[in-house]
Design an enzyme around this catalytic site. Structure first.
Site, PDB file in Angstrom:
ATOM      1  N   ASN A 152       0.884  -1.171   0.000  1.00 51.64           N
ATOM      2  CA  ASN A 152       0.000   0.000   0.000  1.00 51.64           C
ATOM      3  C   ASN A 152       0.922   1.221   0.000  1.00 51.64           C
ATOM      4  O   ASN A 152       1.473   1.590   1.041  1.00 51.64           O
ATOM      5  CB  ASN A 152      -0.885  -0.042   1.244  1.00 51.64           C
ATOM      6  CG  ASN A 152      -1.858   1.120   1.296  1.00 51.64           C
ATOM      7  OD1 ASN A 152      -1.808   2.023   0.459  1.00 51.64           O
ATOM      8  ND2 ASN A 152      -2.731   1.100   2.280  1.00 51.64           N
ATOM      9  N   LYS A 158       3.284   0.786   3.125  1.00 55.19           N
ATOM     10  CA  LYS A 158       2.813  -0.174   4.123  1.00 55.19           C
ATOM     11  C   LYS A 158       2.815  -1.533   3.430  1.00 55.19           C
ATOM     12  O   LYS A 158       2.417  -1.608   2.254  1.00 55.19           O
ATOM     13  CB  LYS A 158       1.384   0.219   4.513  1.00 55.19           C
ATOM     14  CG  LYS A 158       0.934  -0.302   5.842  1.00 55.19           C
ATOM     15  CD  LYS A 158      -0.428   0.283   6.173  1.00 55.19           C
ATOM     16  CE  LYS A 158      -1.146  -0.620   7.130  1.00 55.19           C
ATOM     17  NZ  LYS A 158      -2.573  -0.440   7.125  1.00 55.19           N
ATOM     18  N   ARG A 206      -2.547  -2.091  -3.402  1.00 54.22           N
ATOM     19  CA  ARG A 206      -3.794  -1.391  -3.113  1.00 54.22           C
ATOM     20  C   ARG A 206      -3.806  -0.107  -3.946  1.00 54.22           C
ATOM     21  O   ARG A 206      -2.862   0.683  -3.874  1.00 54.22           O
ATOM     22  CB  ARG A 206      -3.859  -1.046  -1.626  1.00 54.22           C
ATOM     23  CG  ARG A 206      -5.110  -0.310  -1.312  1.00 54.22           C
ATOM     24  CD  ARG A 206      -5.185   0.090   0.120  1.00 54.22           C
ATOM     25  NE  ARG A 206      -6.463   0.717   0.354  1.00 54.22           N
ATOM     26  CZ  ARG A 206      -6.712   1.517   1.346  1.00 54.22           C
ATOM     27  NH1 ARG A 206      -5.798   1.780   2.235  1.00 54.22           N
ATOM     28  NH2 ARG A 206      -7.898   2.045   1.492  1.00 54.22           N
ATOM     29  N   HIS A 215     -13.200   2.107   0.309  1.00 56.38           N
ATOM     30  CA  HIS A 215     -13.182   1.004   1.297  1.00 56.38           C
ATOM     31  C   HIS A 215     -13.789  -0.276   0.708  1.00 56.38           C
ATOM     32  O   HIS A 215     -14.259  -1.130   1.446  1.00 56.38           O
ATOM     33  CB  HIS A 215     -13.979   1.337   2.580  1.00 56.38           C
ATOM     34  CG  HIS A 215     -13.431   2.458   3.401  1.00 56.38           C
ATOM     35  ND1 HIS A 215     -14.241   3.254   4.183  1.00 56.38           N
ATOM     36  CD2 HIS A 215     -12.177   2.905   3.585  1.00 56.38           C
ATOM     37  CE1 HIS A 215     -13.502   4.148   4.809  1.00 56.38           C
ATOM     38  NE2 HIS A 215     -12.238   3.957   4.458  1.00 56.38           N
ATOM     39  N   ARG A 270     -12.645  13.949   8.994  1.00 58.81           N
ATOM     40  CA  ARG A 270     -13.399  14.363   7.795  1.00 58.81           C
ATOM     41  C   ARG A 270     -14.861  14.603   8.155  1.00 58.81           C
ATOM     42  O   ARG A 270     -15.449  13.836   8.927  1.00 58.81           O
ATOM     43  CB  ARG A 270     -13.304  13.285   6.714  1.00 58.81           C
ATOM     44  CG  ARG A 270     -11.938  13.202   6.080  1.00 58.81           C
ATOM     45  CD  ARG A 270     -11.871  12.096   5.059  1.00 58.81           C
ATOM     46  NE  ARG A 270     -11.021  11.004   5.512  1.00 58.81           N
ATOM     47  CZ  ARG A 270     -11.047   9.780   5.018  1.00 58.81           C
ATOM     48  NH1 ARG A 270     -11.888   9.468   4.049  1.00 58.81           N
ATOM     49  NH2 ARG A 270     -10.242   8.859   5.488  1.00 58.81           N
ATOM     50  N   ARG A 292     -11.256   6.423  21.615  1.00 57.66           N
ATOM     51  CA  ARG A 292     -10.959   6.056  23.010  1.00 57.66           C
ATOM     52  C   ARG A 292     -10.802   7.308  23.875  1.00 57.66           C
ATOM     53  O   ARG A 292     -11.340   7.379  24.979  1.00 57.66           O
ATOM     54  CB  ARG A 292      -9.678   5.205  23.065  1.00 57.66           C
ATOM     55  CG  ARG A 292      -9.882   3.831  22.480  1.00 57.66           C
ATOM     56  CD  ARG A 292      -8.590   3.176  22.123  1.00 57.66           C
ATOM     57  NE  ARG A 292      -7.976   3.812  20.942  1.00 57.66           N
ATOM     58  CZ  ARG A 292      -7.039   3.263  20.192  1.00 57.66           C
ATOM     59  NH1 ARG A 292      -6.571   2.079  20.510  1.00 57.66           N
ATOM     60  NH2 ARG A 292      -6.559   3.880  19.146  1.00 57.66           N
ATOM     61  N   ILE A 338     -13.229   1.407  15.194  1.00 57.17           N
ATOM     62  CA  ILE A 338     -14.354   1.722  16.081  1.00 57.17           C
ATOM     63  C   ILE A 338     -15.406   0.611  15.992  1.00 57.17           C
ATOM     64  O   ILE A 338     -15.878   0.104  17.016  1.00 57.17           O
ATOM     65  CB  ILE A 338     -14.980   3.089  15.700  1.00 57.17           C
ATOM     66  CG1 ILE A 338     -13.946   4.211  15.870  1.00 57.17           C
ATOM     67  CG2 ILE A 338     -16.223   3.377  16.540  1.00 57.17           C
ATOM     68  CD1 ILE A 338     -14.413   5.583  15.378  1.00 57.17           C
ATOM     69  N   GLY A 339     -15.745   0.204  14.783  1.00 55.07           N
ATOM     70  CA  GLY A 339     -16.787  -0.817  14.589  1.00 55.07           C
ATOM     71  C   GLY A 339     -16.477  -2.116  15.314  1.00 55.07           C
ATOM     72  O   GLY A 339     -17.374  -2.763  15.865  1.00 55.07           O
ATOM     73  N   GLU A 368      -7.757  -5.982   5.390  1.00 63.32           N
ATOM     74  CA  GLU A 368      -7.649  -5.518   4.005  1.00 63.32           C
ATOM     75  C   GLU A 368      -6.493  -6.183   3.268  1.00 63.32           C
ATOM     76  O   GLU A 368      -6.612  -6.487   2.089  1.00 63.32           O
ATOM     77  CB  GLU A 368      -7.531  -3.993   3.966  1.00 63.32           C
ATOM     78  CG  GLU A 368      -8.846  -3.357   4.416  1.00 63.32           C
ATOM     79  CD  GLU A 368      -8.916  -1.863   4.182  1.00 63.32           C
ATOM     80  OE1 GLU A 368      -9.015  -1.475   3.024  1.00 63.32           O
ATOM     81  OE2 GLU A 368      -8.871  -1.119   5.161  1.00 63.32           O
TER      82      GLU A 368
HETATM   83  P1  AMP Z   1      -8.767   2.178  11.753  1.00 63.99           P
HETATM   84  O1  AMP Z   1      -8.791   3.340  10.812  1.00 63.99           O
HETATM   85  O2  AMP Z   1      -9.661   1.049  11.348  1.00 63.99           O
HETATM   86  O3  AMP Z   1      -7.374   1.719  12.100  1.00 63.99           O
HETATM   87  O4  AMP Z   1      -9.403   2.724  13.119  1.00 63.99           O
HETATM   88  C1  AMP Z   1      -8.711   3.667  13.930  1.00 63.99           C
HETATM   89  C2  AMP Z   1      -9.657   4.254  14.951  1.00 63.99           C
HETATM   90  O5  AMP Z   1     -10.327   3.215  15.671  1.00 63.99           O
HETATM   91  C3  AMP Z   1      -8.938   5.059  16.016  1.00 63.99           C
HETATM   92  O6  AMP Z   1      -8.744   6.376  15.610  1.00 63.99           O
HETATM   93  C4  AMP Z   1      -9.914   4.971  17.175  1.00 63.99           C
HETATM   94  O7  AMP Z   1     -10.826   6.046  17.060  1.00 63.99           O
HETATM   95  C5  AMP Z   1     -10.680   3.707  16.956  1.00 63.99           C
HETATM   96  N1  AMP Z   1     -10.398   2.662  17.974  1.00 63.99           N
HETATM   97  C6  AMP Z   1      -9.374   1.798  18.018  1.00 63.99           C
HETATM   98  N2  AMP Z   1      -9.469   1.009  19.119  1.00 63.99           N
HETATM   99  C7  AMP Z   1     -10.597   1.389  19.777  1.00 63.99           C
HETATM  100  C8  AMP Z   1     -11.254   0.969  20.977  1.00 63.99           C
HETATM  101  N3  AMP Z   1     -10.784  -0.016  21.726  1.00 63.99           N
HETATM  102  N4  AMP Z   1     -12.397   1.603  21.321  1.00 63.99           N
HETATM  103  C9  AMP Z   1     -12.899   2.604  20.559  1.00 63.99           C
HETATM  104  N5  AMP Z   1     -12.322   3.037  19.420  1.00 63.99           N
HETATM  105  C10 AMP Z   1     -11.188   2.443  19.033  1.00 63.99           C
END
Ligand code: AMP
Length: 402
Positions: free
Chosen positions: A7, A14, A95, A184, A245, A288, A335-336, A388
């Protein structure tokens, strides 16, 4: 069967090396600060029988070629290397952010594909040139190895015109390809496939809403396994509230900011991409930190969570209306996958539409794909970790099988 997944960003690379016979990661790393005074490579090797080994190299890395050579030297290192020499790599997956309307699926890279990527640069002026740098360097270093481009946009090429056209003069679509593309796609496709497996149905018979909530956020309506609508648009700015964003805003905001704040278009673009979203609302973009502040009574942090989850709920409702029948809702990404509060608030009030969370299952921490809805929920809800790099590697395998 070792695949190298790349990537390539404007100043970063990456990567992962994945053994596709077992789908295990042998090494993962990041080259950063390419072109700056000091660049940095961080590599983690997973040698299997021994503990994982981390190595960091700091030295000037003038360009992507230098970065890639450093990665290969690290991967083949006598002590920490996970391969003996570069010829063990039997395929490379890249990617690529924007495939425009040229690519409905992943493609073996040929001069024609490179030409099409160049044509799409106006649609992704920051990302596509960086992706192309990675491709050119990898083609030079590995001239004999088949290379495949996997596009963030390709999965969404099944959207019908009613979903992808903006209601602006049609010539802008015809002449300049201004339309919604969505991003995505690799992640949405991957979790949709995993969800179909959990539902015990072929993906081609599944209607799903997949929700990718990380630093970038997007939601996709999937009908019979195909994307029919998605929240990101011509660029990755439209739709949900993201880390920095804005997601949806009134397009007249640009004129307002120009006339009342004297801002230039480039500054407005930077404001909406880098200073908005959760960060704009409460000064923080890591969920967090936001929860911690919210728990201590920080009203703006509380409001940021509310704005994000309310926007999620609106889009879920819209996609339920678009799909009619929904078999599953899937949460994925940082987050999900990790945040029971955001998941619960995003689904609040949807009981009347057959969506009922099981609070205990939702609260459990796990790295595994799992169902978090109550047994009587007519729409099943899942948390499915996205991967991914593995998704790209599987795409590469599929393209090479033909
Ligand atoms: P990603 O772009 O998928 O790597 O997600 C990164 C974001 O996930 C971070 O900026 C956090 O806001 C969120 N995140 C990661 N771990 C947690 C957690 N344990 N609880 C809530 N949000 C999290």
């Amino acid at each position: 069967m070792k695949f190298f997944i790349i990537n390539s960003g404007s100043s970063s690379i990456k990567y992962q090396v994945i053994d596709m016979t077992t789908e295990t990661v042998l090494a993962a790393g990041l080259v950063e600060r390419i072109g700056e005074v000091y660049g940095r490579l961080k590599n983690t090797a997973f040698p299997g029988t021994r503990d994982e080994q981390e190595s960091v190299i700091e030295q000037p890395i003038p360009d992507h070629r230098g970065g890639m050579q450093l990665v290969i030297a690290t991967l083949t290192d006598k002590d920490n290397g996970v391969i003996c020499n570069a010829s063990e790599i039997c395929a490379i997956g890249h990617r690529v952010v924007h495939g425009g309307e040229d690519f409905r699926g992943s493609m073996r890279i040929t001069p024609t594909v490179i030409e099409a990527l160049q044509r799409n640069i106006p649609l992704a002026p920051l990302h596509n040139p960086a992706n192309l740098d990675g491709i050119r360097v990898a083609m030079e270093i590995f001239p004999q190895v088949p290379q495949v481009a996997v596009f963030d946009t390709a999965f969404h090429q099944t959207m019908p015109p009613r979903a992808y056209l903006y209601a602006i003069p049609y010539e802008l679509y015809e002449q300049d390809r201004v339309r919604r593309y969505g991003f995505h796609g690799t992640s949405h496709r991957f979790v949709a496939g995993e969800c179909a497996r959990l539902l015990g149905k072929p993906l081609a018979e599944c209607n799903l809403i997949t929700i990718h909530l990380g630093n970038g956020c997007s939601m996709t309506a999937i009908e019979n396994g195909c994307s029919i609508d998605t929240s990101l648009g011509m660029t990755p700015l439209e739709g949900l509230v993201m880390g920095t964003r804005s997601g949806d805003v009134d397009p007249a905001l640009h004129l307002f900011l120009k006339q009342n704040k004297g801002m230039e278009l480039e500054a407005i673009d930077a404001l909406l991409n880098k200073e908005s979203g959760l960060k704009g609302l409460c000064g923080m973009n890591d969920m967090r930190d936001i929860h911690e502040a919210a728990a201590e009574g920080d009203v703006r942090a509380q409001q940021a969570v509310e704005v994000q989850t309310y926007r999620n709920r609106k889009y879920i409702g819209a996609y339920m209306a678009v799909l009619g029948r929904v078999d599953g809702i899937v949460f994925t990404a940082g987050i999900g996958e990790n945040d029971p509060i955001v998941r619960a608030e995003s689904l609040e009030g949807l009981e009347a539409f057959g969506v009922r969370l099981d609070p205990e299952r939702n609260g459990l921490r796990s790295k595994k794909a799992r169902c978090i809805s109550a047994p009587d929920s007519t729409v099943r809800v899942f948390v499915i970790p996205t991967n991914e790099e593995l998704a790209i590697a599987r795409e590469v395998a599929q393209v090479l099988r033909g």
